[in-house]
Write an enzyme that holds these catalytic residues in place. Structure first.
Site, PDB file in Angstrom:
ATOM      1  N   LYS A   1       1.851  -0.100  14.973  1.00 34.01           N
ATOM      2  CA  LYS A   1       3.271  -0.133  15.319  1.00 34.01           C
ATOM      3  C   LYS A   1       3.705  -1.314  16.181  1.00 34.01           C
ATOM      4  O   LYS A   1       4.897  -1.558  16.312  1.00 34.01           O
ATOM      5  CB  LYS A   1       3.641   1.163  16.068  1.00 34.01           C
ATOM      6  CG  LYS A   1       3.586   2.384  15.181  1.00 34.01           C
ATOM      7  CD  LYS A   1       4.566   2.272  14.034  1.00 34.01           C
ATOM      8  CE  LYS A   1       4.379   3.373  13.014  1.00 34.01           C
ATOM      9  NZ  LYS A   1       5.008   3.046  11.732  1.00 34.01           N
TER      10      LYS A   1
ATOM     11  N   TYR B   1      -9.033   5.239   7.888  1.00 36.89           N
ATOM     12  CA  TYR B   1      -9.127   5.615   9.305  1.00 36.89           C
ATOM     13  C   TYR B   1     -10.223   6.682   9.401  1.00 36.89           C
ATOM     14  O   TYR B   1     -10.133   7.712   8.740  1.00 36.89           O
ATOM     15  CB  TYR B   1      -7.816   6.233   9.786  1.00 36.89           C
ATOM     16  CG  TYR B   1      -6.692   5.264  10.047  1.00 36.89           C
ATOM     17  CD1 TYR B   1      -5.919   4.769   8.998  1.00 36.89           C
ATOM     18  CD2 TYR B   1      -6.387   4.860  11.341  1.00 36.89           C
ATOM     19  CE1 TYR B   1      -4.863   3.902   9.239  1.00 36.89           C
ATOM     20  CE2 TYR B   1      -5.331   3.986  11.594  1.00 36.89           C
ATOM     21  CZ  TYR B   1      -4.581   3.517  10.539  1.00 36.89           C
ATOM     22  OH  TYR B   1      -3.538   2.646  10.778  1.00 36.89           O
TER      23      TYR B   1
ATOM     24  N   TYR C   1       4.374   6.708   9.648  1.00 38.98           N
ATOM     25  CA  TYR C   1       3.495   5.562   9.405  1.00 38.98           C
ATOM     26  C   TYR C   1       4.247   4.462   8.644  1.00 38.98           C
ATOM     27  O   TYR C   1       4.159   3.286   9.004  1.00 38.98           O
ATOM     28  CB  TYR C   1       2.250   5.982   8.622  1.00 38.98           C
ATOM     29  CG  TYR C   1       1.137   4.945   8.710  1.00 38.98           C
ATOM     30  CD1 TYR C   1       1.175   3.790   7.921  1.00 38.98           C
ATOM     31  CD2 TYR C   1       0.088   5.076   9.608  1.00 38.98           C
ATOM     32  CE1 TYR C   1       0.189   2.813   8.018  1.00 38.98           C
ATOM     33  CE2 TYR C   1      -0.905   4.114   9.709  1.00 38.98           C
ATOM     34  CZ  TYR C   1      -0.837   2.985   8.919  1.00 38.98           C
ATOM     35  OH  TYR C   1      -1.819   2.017   9.023  1.00 38.98           O
TER      36      TYR C   1
ATOM     37  N   HIS D   1       0.844  -1.198   0.000  1.00 38.25           N
ATOM     38  CA  HIS D   1       0.000   0.000   0.000  1.00 38.25           C
ATOM     39  C   HIS D   1       0.876   1.243   0.000  1.00 38.25           C
ATOM     40  O   HIS D   1       1.825   1.328   0.765  1.00 38.25           O
ATOM     41  CB  HIS D   1      -0.904   0.025   1.251  1.00 38.25           C
ATOM     42  CG  HIS D   1      -2.076  -0.907   1.144  1.00 38.25           C
ATOM     43  ND1 HIS D   1      -3.161  -0.823   1.976  1.00 38.25           N
ATOM     44  CD2 HIS D   1      -2.327  -1.936   0.303  1.00 38.25           C
ATOM     45  CE1 HIS D   1      -4.034  -1.755   1.649  1.00 38.25           C
ATOM     46  NE2 HIS D   1      -3.554  -2.456   0.638  1.00 38.25           N
TER      47      HIS D   1
ATOM     48  N   PRO E   1      -2.804   0.599  19.035  1.00 37.73           N
ATOM     49  CA  PRO E   1      -2.610   0.108  17.667  1.00 37.73           C
ATOM     50  C   PRO E   1      -2.987   1.087  16.561  1.00 37.73           C
ATOM     51  O   PRO E   1      -2.845   0.777  15.389  1.00 37.73           O
ATOM     52  CB  PRO E   1      -3.494  -1.138  17.618  1.00 37.73           C
ATOM     53  CG  PRO E   1      -4.467  -0.989  18.715  1.00 37.73           C
ATOM     54  CD  PRO E   1      -3.829  -0.149  19.755  1.00 37.73           C
TER      55      PRO E   1
END
Ligand code: FAS
Ligand code: PHB
Length: 402
Positions: free
Chosen positions: A307, A211, A394, A82, A303
């Site tokens: 990570k 998200y 990220y 991704h 979460p």
């Protein structure tokens, strides 16, 4: 090897590893590649370890490491690369373009349990001593040059004498509690919410993770394959799964993830469900005598930043490098610096995970907090500098970032 009790079988190895999660299995793999012997002891069965649905996102360098050490072939075949994520709020999607903002870095979506399957297969192929279903594990002699692991198997009690013990036994393991009171300082933050997570036999409704910030609470759409969707809902911390029948889960997900554009969540049979508390936790130092705490045994991150597993992998790299120096050069310098080196990254990851959690979850009814949260989201989706900061964290800060 002589033991106190003639009924206890004696074993000897260089590195005793407690736990066959990502930490323990990757550490053993890295040590094998350099000829360092280890024994892994695991409380659960192989089937349990391979079926336990947990993390789903591998950072850029973590995926590259798995490939470099020879366990990335199926990940590259079945994993999903991704190059961005979506932040969804006020009914609109805003894409964070990782590749553009980080000079080509990306993430790989590949379930933690798949990583575990690949690592266990490689370990058994290589003749790794990997003992499942052990019981009554304890450690002692941690300050000596021969720390020991005691455990029980069907064949009876065993004492494993080691040069070093790696505590890879997760947050609820025995290693951290075995360190004398006062030797560690712990930092603990409990969030006023949890995640209800499901694995559903339904095609992901977006090609990348979504998200969502919603006034009713956070929601996340992730995936495991083109046929399997991973979904999460923010719920109260004391939530019981009994309160959440399937139709309530789907209704809440549809409500929170609704957008102004044409988009519909794909529903299907729920294959797994769990409630995970949200907390940040760190112990300092991450070592005591010849015991080194790795991954969740030393730290927990909320979460939201994807990570947990990646941070465990980063710890393992540091410990493996230090053990190679210890056995190859007789130098304990890197072992002495293990905790300091790991904690630099641990706190940066705690910062990012707390940032993502604060920005996307409903933590209060204060309208002032609401407006600040929306301003944060509007800023990070309109400022290239802010988006680049989110993206570089990220996809994962480079392992050797100072
Ligand atoms: P682990 O907990 O994975 O492994 C520890 C191992 O030690 C286990 O196999 C355990 O059985 C074994 N063990 C424990 N006590 C023992 C004993 N006394 N003797 C022998 N063995 C013992 N991270 C994300 O990034 N995204 C997520 O969505 C996410 N979801 C999660 C959901 C849940 C329910 C949990 C608990 C964690 C989640 N995490 C997530 C975090 C998770 O992925 C961890 O960061 C990762 O598993 C850490 O790996 P380890 O340090 O190996 O610990
Ligand atoms: C997952 O796919 O399980 C996942 C993805 C992103 C997160 C947490 C979990 O932040």
């Amino acid at each position: 090897m002589a033991t106190r009790d003639t009924n206890v079988k004696g074993m000897r190895t260089q590195v005793g590893i407690i736990g066959a999660g990502p930490s323990g299995l990757i550490l053993a793999h890295l040590l094998r590649l350099t000829g360092i012997e280890s024994v892994i002891i695991e409380a659960r069965s192989r089937e349990h370890c391979e079926q336990r649905a947990r993390a789903g996102v591998l950072e850029h360098d973590a995926a590259a490491l798995l490939e470099r050490i020879g366990v990335g072939e199926r990940m590259r075949r079945e994993g999903l690369v991704h190059r961005g994520i979506f932040l969804r709020f006020n009914g609109r999607d805003h894409r964070i373009d990782f590749t553009d903002l980080t000079g080509g870095r990306s993430i790989t979506v590949y379930g933690q349990h798949e990583v575990i399957k690949d690592l266990i297969a490689a370990a058994l192929d290589a003749g790794q001593q990997l003992l499942f279903d052990v019981e009554d594990v304890s450690v002692d002699e941690l300050e000596s040059r021969r720390p020991r692991i005691h455990f029980r198997r069907q064949s009876g009690a065993v004492t494993l004498e080691c040069d070093v013990i790696a505590g890879c036994d997760g947050f609820h393991g025995v290693c951290r509690p075995s360190i004398p009171n006062g030797a560690l300082q712990s930092f603990d933050k409990t969030y006023p919410f949890a995640w209800l997570g499901i694995l559903a036999a339904a095609p992901p409704a977006s090609e990348e993770l979504v998200y969502t910030r919603h006034e009713r609470g956070f929601a996340l759409m992730s995936m495991r394959s083109p046929q399997i969707t991973r979904l999460y809902l923010q719920v109260p911390p004391s939530t019981s799964l009994d309160e959440w029948p399937d139709d309530r889960i789907w209704t809440e997900l549809r409500t929170r993830m609704a957008t102004n554009e044409p988009w519909a969540l794909c529903e299907g049979t729920i294959l797994q469900r769990s409630v995970t508390p949200m907390r940040g936790f760190v112990v300092d130092p991450m070592q005591y005598g010849r015991l080194y705490l790795v991954g969740d045994a030393a730290h927990i991150v909320p979460p939201t930043g994807a990570k947990g597993m990646n941070l465990a992998i980063a710890d393992v790299r540091v410990l493996a490098e230090a053990l190679v120096a210890f056995y190859r050069d007789g130098s304990s310098e890197l072992l002495g610096e293990y905790s300091t080196t790991c904690l630099r990254r641990v706190w940066r990851v705690q910062r990012f995970s707390a940032y993502m959690t604060r920005m996307l979850h409903r933590a209060s009814d204060d309208p002032f907090d609401d407006r600040v949260q929306l301003a944060e989201l509007e800023y990070v989706t309109s400022s290239r500098a802010a988006a680049a900061a989110l993206a570089e964290n990220y996809v994962g800060l480079p392992f050797d970032a100072r």
